[in-house]
Structures are given as C-alpha cells and as structure tokens.
Design an enzyme around this catalytic site. Sequence first.
Site, short mmCIF file in Angstrom:
data_model
loop_
_atom_site.label_atom_id
_atom_site.label_comp_id
_atom_site.label_asym_id
_atom_site.label_seq_id
_atom_site.Cartn_x
_atom_site.Cartn_y
_atom_site.Cartn_z
N ARG A 12 -12.17 12.72 8.92
CA ARG A 12 -10.98 11.90 8.68
C ARG A 12 -10.24 12.40 7.45
NH1 ARG A 12 -11.44 6.41 7.47
NH2 ARG A 12 -13.52 6.62 6.59
N GLY A 13 -8.97 12.06 7.37
CA GLY A 13 -8.20 12.32 6.15
C GLY A 13 -8.14 13.79 5.78
N ILE A 14 -8.31 14.07 4.51
CA ILE A 14 -8.26 15.46 4.04
C ILE A 14 -9.35 16.28 4.73
CG2 ILE A 14 -8.67 16.93 2.02
CD1 ILE A 14 -7.28 14.80 0.30
N ALA A 83 -16.62 14.66 0.77
CA ALA A 83 -16.87 13.23 0.97
C ALA A 83 -16.53 12.45 -0.29
CB ALA A 83 -18.34 13.00 1.33
N THR A 86 -13.47 5.25 -2.72
CA THR A 86 -13.00 4.53 -3.92
C THR A 86 -13.55 3.10 -3.89
OG1 THR A 86 -11.00 3.88 -2.73
CG2 THR A 86 -10.80 5.77 -4.19
N TYR A 147 -14.42 6.34 -10.23
CA TYR A 147 -13.89 7.49 -9.47
C TYR A 147 -13.48 8.63 -10.40
CZ TYR A 147 -10.91 9.75 -5.87
OH TYR A 147 -10.33 10.62 -4.99
N ILE A 180 -2.38 12.12 -1.68
CA ILE A 180 -2.18 12.70 -0.35
C ILE A 180 -2.09 11.55 0.66
CG2 ILE A 180 -3.15 14.31 1.36
CD1 ILE A 180 -2.50 15.64 -1.38
N1 CAA Z 1 -1.15 1.43 -16.18
C1 CAA Z 1 -1.03 0.36 -16.96
N2 CAA Z 1 -1.09 -0.89 -16.51
C2 CAA Z 1 -1.31 -1.05 -15.22
C3 CAA Z 1 -1.43 0.01 -14.32
C4 CAA Z 1 -1.35 1.30 -14.86
N3 CAA Z 1 -1.45 2.39 -14.09
N4 CAA Z 1 -1.66 -0.47 -13.08
C5 CAA Z 1 -1.65 -1.80 -13.19
N5 CAA Z 1 -1.43 -2.16 -14.47
C6 CAA Z 1 -1.32 -3.50 -15.02
C7 CAA Z 1 -0.35 -4.30 -14.16
O1 CAA Z 1 0.99 -4.08 -14.59
C8 CAA Z 1 -0.78 -5.71 -14.45
O2 CAA Z 1 -0.33 -6.14 -15.69
P1 CAA Z 1 0.61 -7.42 -15.76
O3 CAA Z 1 -0.16 -8.52 -15.08
O4 CAA Z 1 0.78 -7.63 -17.23
O5 CAA Z 1 1.86 -7.07 -15.03
C9 CAA Z 1 -2.29 -5.58 -14.62
O6 CAA Z 1 -2.54 -4.21 -14.91
C10 CAA Z 1 -3.03 -5.98 -13.40
O7 CAA Z 1 -2.57 -5.16 -12.29
P2 CAA Z 1 -2.92 -5.58 -10.81
O8 CAA Z 1 -2.20 -6.83 -10.43
O9 CAA Z 1 -2.75 -4.42 -9.89
O10 CAA Z 1 -4.48 -5.95 -11.03
P3 CAA Z 1 -5.61 -6.11 -10.01
O11 CAA Z 1 -6.80 -6.55 -10.79
O12 CAA Z 1 -5.18 -6.90 -8.82
O13 CAA Z 1 -5.86 -4.61 -9.45
C11 CAA Z 1 -6.34 -2.33 -9.52
C12 CAA Z 1 -6.21 -3.61 -10.34
C13 CAA Z 1 -7.46 -2.51 -8.48
C14 CAA Z 1 -6.70 -1.23 -10.45
C15 CAA Z 1 -5.02 -2.06 -8.77
O14 CAA Z 1 -3.97 -2.00 -9.73
C16 CAA Z 1 -5.05 -0.77 -8.01
O15 CAA Z 1 -5.61 -0.68 -6.92
N6 CAA Z 1 -4.45 0.29 -8.57
C17 CAA Z 1 -4.40 1.59 -7.93
C18 CAA Z 1 -5.45 2.49 -8.48
C19 CAA Z 1 -5.25 3.87 -7.90
O16 CAA Z 1 -4.26 4.53 -8.12
N7 CAA Z 1 -6.20 4.33 -7.09
C20 CAA Z 1 -6.08 5.59 -6.48
C21 CAA Z 1 -6.69 5.52 -5.11
S1 CAA Z 1 -6.33 6.97 -4.18
C22 CAA Z 1 -7.33 8.10 -4.84
O17 CAA Z 1 -8.11 7.86 -5.70
C23 CAA Z 1 -7.18 9.49 -4.27
C24 CAA Z 1 -6.97 10.47 -5.35
O18 CAA Z 1 -7.88 11.24 -5.64
C25 CAA Z 1 -5.63 10.62 -5.92
#
Ligand code: CAA
Length: 240
Positions: A12-14, A83, A86, A147, A180
Amino acid sequence: MSRVALVTGGTRGIGEAISAALKTAGRTVIATYIGNKTAAENFTAVHGIETIKFDASDYGQTIDAVRSITNRLGPIEILVNNAGITRDATITGMTRDMWEIVIDTNLGSCFNLCKATFDGMKNRQFGRIVNIGSINGQAGQYGQVNYAAAKSGIHGFTKALAQEGARFGITVNAIAPGYIDTDMVRAVPPDVLKKIVTRIPVGRLGKANDIARGVVFLTADEADFVTGSTISINGGQHMY
Ligand code: CAA
C-alpha cells in the site's frame, strides 16, 4: 537470474509504488504486509507481485520469514525498509504504548530485516538496502515525538550500517519523503494538512512514484558508489 527484492509494508501507499517500480526494473519482488489482507490480495491482482504476511517489528517472525523467502526464491539482495505507522499526539496525550509501537514498527523492523539479511549479502559481496526515513525525522513535527525519533533513528542507522557494508559491496542509503499523497497523510486533520501544503515550495503533495523512482536509482547495480546518503524528496519543504 533476477535479484530478489523485499519491500516491507510493500502493498500500500509508498510501498506499493516501490514494489511495482522494482518489478518494472526487472527484480523478483516480494512485498510484506501485516494486517490488511484485502489490500494485499488486490495488490497481487493488480501488480502480479507475491506477498508475505508477518510482523516486521517481531524479531522471531522476521527471521523465519526471511529464511522461508530465501529457501523458496533465493537470497534477498535488495531490501527496502518501508514499513511505517503513525500514532500522532502531543506528548501530553501520548501513551507509552503509542511510543513503543511506533519505535518498534518503524525503527525496530529496520534492525530486524537488516540483521536477517546482512550476513548473506556480505558473503555474496552484494547488497542494496534502502531505508525510508522522513522529513519529520530530519526537521521534527509537532505531535510526533515517537515518529520523528524513529525516523531520525533510521537516518543514523543508515549511516552506521553503510560504513559496515562498504567493504562488502553493500550500499545502505535512506530516502526522506516529504508529505506524499497516501492514506497516512490523508489521515492528518484537513486544516493542519492545508497549512502544511502551503509550506511546500512545489505547491503540492508528493506522489508515491516520486519516492519509488529514488529507490530504483539507489538499488541499481550501477549505484555502487552511493552509500550512507539520504535523498530528500519533499518538494523543497525542507532543504537539508
Ligand atoms: N506547530 C505549533 N502549534 C501547533 C501545530 C504546529 N505544527 N499544530 C498544531 N498546533 C497547535 C494548534 O494551533 C492548537 O493550538 P490552539 O488551540 O492554541 O489553536 C494546538 O496545537 C492543538 O492542536 P490540535 O487541535 O490539532 O490538537 P489535537 O490534540 O487535537 O491534535 C495532533 C494534535 C494529533 C498533533 C494534530 O495536530 C495532528 O494530527 N497534527 C498533524 C501531525 C502530522 O503532521 N503528522 C504527519 C503524519 S504523515 C507522516 O508522518 C508522513 C511523513 O513522513 C511526512
């Protein structure tokens, strides 16, 4: 005879794109999966590539699986440690289980597979190992201490093992994908993802094939002078 390539999380995916591209490059590919049997069956139907089910984070299962593949298809000469999972949360909400499963799956599997195949590669004086890291292992990411630590570990692991393999015709490299367009990235909350895309200079998410092309390059027989390197494929999001 065509070289045997094993791709973890390869259905799946990448991983799917990597498996397909390696097959097109003339490799005998076998793709591992752990849970999603339907996706694995669809993958085989679409690509005509064999799959094997085992938990790459489990050392014993990995050793057994590599032995059975080797007995049936021949030695694994190309290994792609792809593999990955998150379990995103800020450290406040992250449990010990969320930490462990990500470290064991993303980084532990890399050790297990390399441990199971490296001595064979050494004996035959040939091996190509590609570890899939991440932009988030290079730059960090809010909500991903597990991660980011695992992926950052992969980058260190790659440079250490490259030094051990160099005298034996084994190259060990990493690719650090950016964001991606896969199920994993689609699971990021839409508002968060939108903000991330605005920080990608190329202006879009990457495609799985963008990563697969890098793997084909690094696993070519001719790529024997490229080792210990990380290729960042991230649309310019992090220039490292
Ligand atoms: N920098 C600074 N502050 C951040 C931020 C960031 N990047 N992201 C969120 N915040 C802040 C928000 O603004 C919020 O603050 P306020 O309430 O003051 O506005 C606070 O943090 C809470 O944010 P959420 O409502 O999103 O909080 P949550 O607890 O519901 O979720 C989280 C937190 C699970 C980390 C969610 O923000 C999330 O899923 N973020 C994405 C993380 C990400 O990018 N994952 C990558 C997955 S893909 C991957 O990993 C493949 C790869 O190799 C690239």
